[in-house]
Design an enzyme around this catalytic site. Sequence first.
Site, mmCIF file in Angstrom:
data_model
loop_
_atom_site.group_PDB
_atom_site.id
_atom_site.type_symbol
_atom_site.label_atom_id
_atom_site.label_comp_id
_atom_site.label_asym_id
_atom_site.label_seq_id
_atom_site.Cartn_x
_atom_site.Cartn_y
_atom_site.Cartn_z
ATOM 1 C CD GLU A 99 -2.360 -9.126 -3.099
ATOM 2 O OE1 GLU A 99 -2.629 -9.574 -4.215
ATOM 3 O OE2 GLU A 99 -1.185 -8.886 -2.736
ATOM 4 C CB CYS A 112 0.866 -11.964 6.905
ATOM 5 S SG CYS A 112 1.670 -10.487 6.288
ATOM 6 C CB CYS A 119 2.650 1.388 1.471
ATOM 7 S SG CYS A 119 3.846 1.749 2.772
ATOM 8 C CB CYS A 126 8.485 -2.908 -0.526
ATOM 9 S SG CYS A 126 6.922 -3.501 0.172
ATOM 10 N N GLY A 161 1.104 -1.830 3.705
ATOM 11 C CA GLY A 161 0.894 -0.665 4.556
ATOM 12 C C GLY A 161 1.821 -0.627 5.749
ATOM 13 C CD GLU A 162 5.111 1.604 9.232
ATOM 14 O OE1 GLU A 162 5.891 0.892 8.576
ATOM 15 O OE2 GLU A 162 5.046 1.552 10.476
ATOM 16 C CB SER A 193 6.649 -5.429 10.589
ATOM 17 O OG SER A 193 7.825 -5.217 9.843
ATOM 18 C CB SER A 216 11.697 -2.884 7.731
ATOM 19 O OG SER A 216 10.574 -3.725 7.910
ATOM 20 C CG LEU A 217 18.504 -2.126 10.303
ATOM 21 C CD1 LEU A 217 18.018 -0.903 11.063
ATOM 22 C CD2 LEU A 217 19.423 -2.965 11.192
ATOM 23 C CG HIS A 218 15.519 -3.878 4.690
ATOM 24 N ND1 HIS A 218 15.384 -5.225 4.851
ATOM 25 C CD2 HIS A 218 14.266 -3.365 4.788
ATOM 26 C CE1 HIS A 218 14.103 -5.532 5.021
ATOM 27 N NE2 HIS A 218 13.399 -4.434 5.002
ATOM 28 C CG ASN A 292 10.291 -12.878 -1.209
ATOM 29 O OD1 ASN A 292 10.674 -14.014 -1.429
ATOM 30 N ND2 ASN A 292 9.942 -12.464 -0.003
ATOM 31 C CB CYS A 335 8.385 -10.559 2.921
ATOM 32 S SG CYS A 335 8.088 -11.423 4.411
#
Length: 348
Positions: A99, A112, A119, A126, A161-162, A193, A216-218, A292, A335
């Site tokens: 996607e 994007c 992943c 996620c 993915g990373e 990212s 991506s801290l979170h 999300n 996201c």
Amino acid sequence: MGELATHGAAYNVVGRSRAELERFVSGLGVPKYRARQIMAWVYNRGVTEFSAMTDLPAASRELLAERASIGAAEVVARRRSRDGTVKLLLRFPDGAGVECVAMVYAGERSTCVSTQVGCRFGCAFCASGQGGFTRDLTVAEMVEQVLRLGDTRRLVLMGTGEPLDNYTASLGLLRFMASPDGPRLSYRRMTVSTCGLIPGIDRLAQEEIPVTLAVSLHAANDEVRDRLMPVNRRYPLRALLAAADRYAEATGRRVTYEWALIAGVNDGPEQARELAGIMRGRLSHVNLINLNPVEGYAFQPAHPARAAAFRRILEGLGVTVTTRRPLGRDVDAACGQLRRRSPAPHRR
Ligand code: SAH
């Protein structure tokens, strides 16, 4: 954009360097300078049919249409959100479903791109990791996502993915996007990212390309981050922040820290203060997004009042903050909602 007439042996021109394409057209008996024209049609004008390349002789156009393809994927689904966000599901010849999303963000079209099918990192909130990992995407497969979405003004490697786990291809995409034969997008309009792969961050810092790094801290402590992001056990917070500082130092670019607000997990005032403490003195910027929701997970977005309070605390403590709108939620294009798809003909 029409469907692609691809057949088994066709040579996919997408993502090829000028030299590669020159070799290919020469092999067909077409003068090699035609390669440059083909690339201009594809990358500057978004043309996906050889027949539309009107400055090529008709015979060359026909020959190319027979032997080559522009892209390799089939567009299996296209969904458009009420806010204008477009999500495509592409299927590559091996069946891999990917996607990708185009959205208008801050008045500009952002593309994007997914960097892997699935992943490996399994962040608890996620969707991308839910189905596990299938394979890396190639440069050509990433370029094709860009082409299929069209008109890219900004590029963010924030799909499934990373990117730093598929380092060589992701870097290949960035270089291709900036190259004079390709879309000629400025590196300053590209963002990578990462969930926090320190060796990849250090490598990227040495490439001498001024792309934005988003981390991506979170969470602002290892206890919470370990729970949300298993990768934190390998690359804990303090070491990650040091790597991001090295990146900022080497590139002069402000690092973006992403924070998805999750009700009762990381949306409290004490966490806002902890985050502000971390950001103090760093060349940084916090990008807040309300979570999300992802099917199958219990996590919920923060209450809007708590999200607003979180932001106010950060601002009050001098942190530069932006809030990301949840674009494309109604078509699961926001996201964290992109996943590995096994394209079935009659999904939803
Ligand atoms: N693997 C990279 C690229 C994915 S980018 C990375 O982790 O950064 C996707 C961004 O959306 C990341 O910041 C990710 O943490 C965030 N994200 C993931 N799930 C989310 C969700 N459910 N709601 C909001 N953001 C989410």
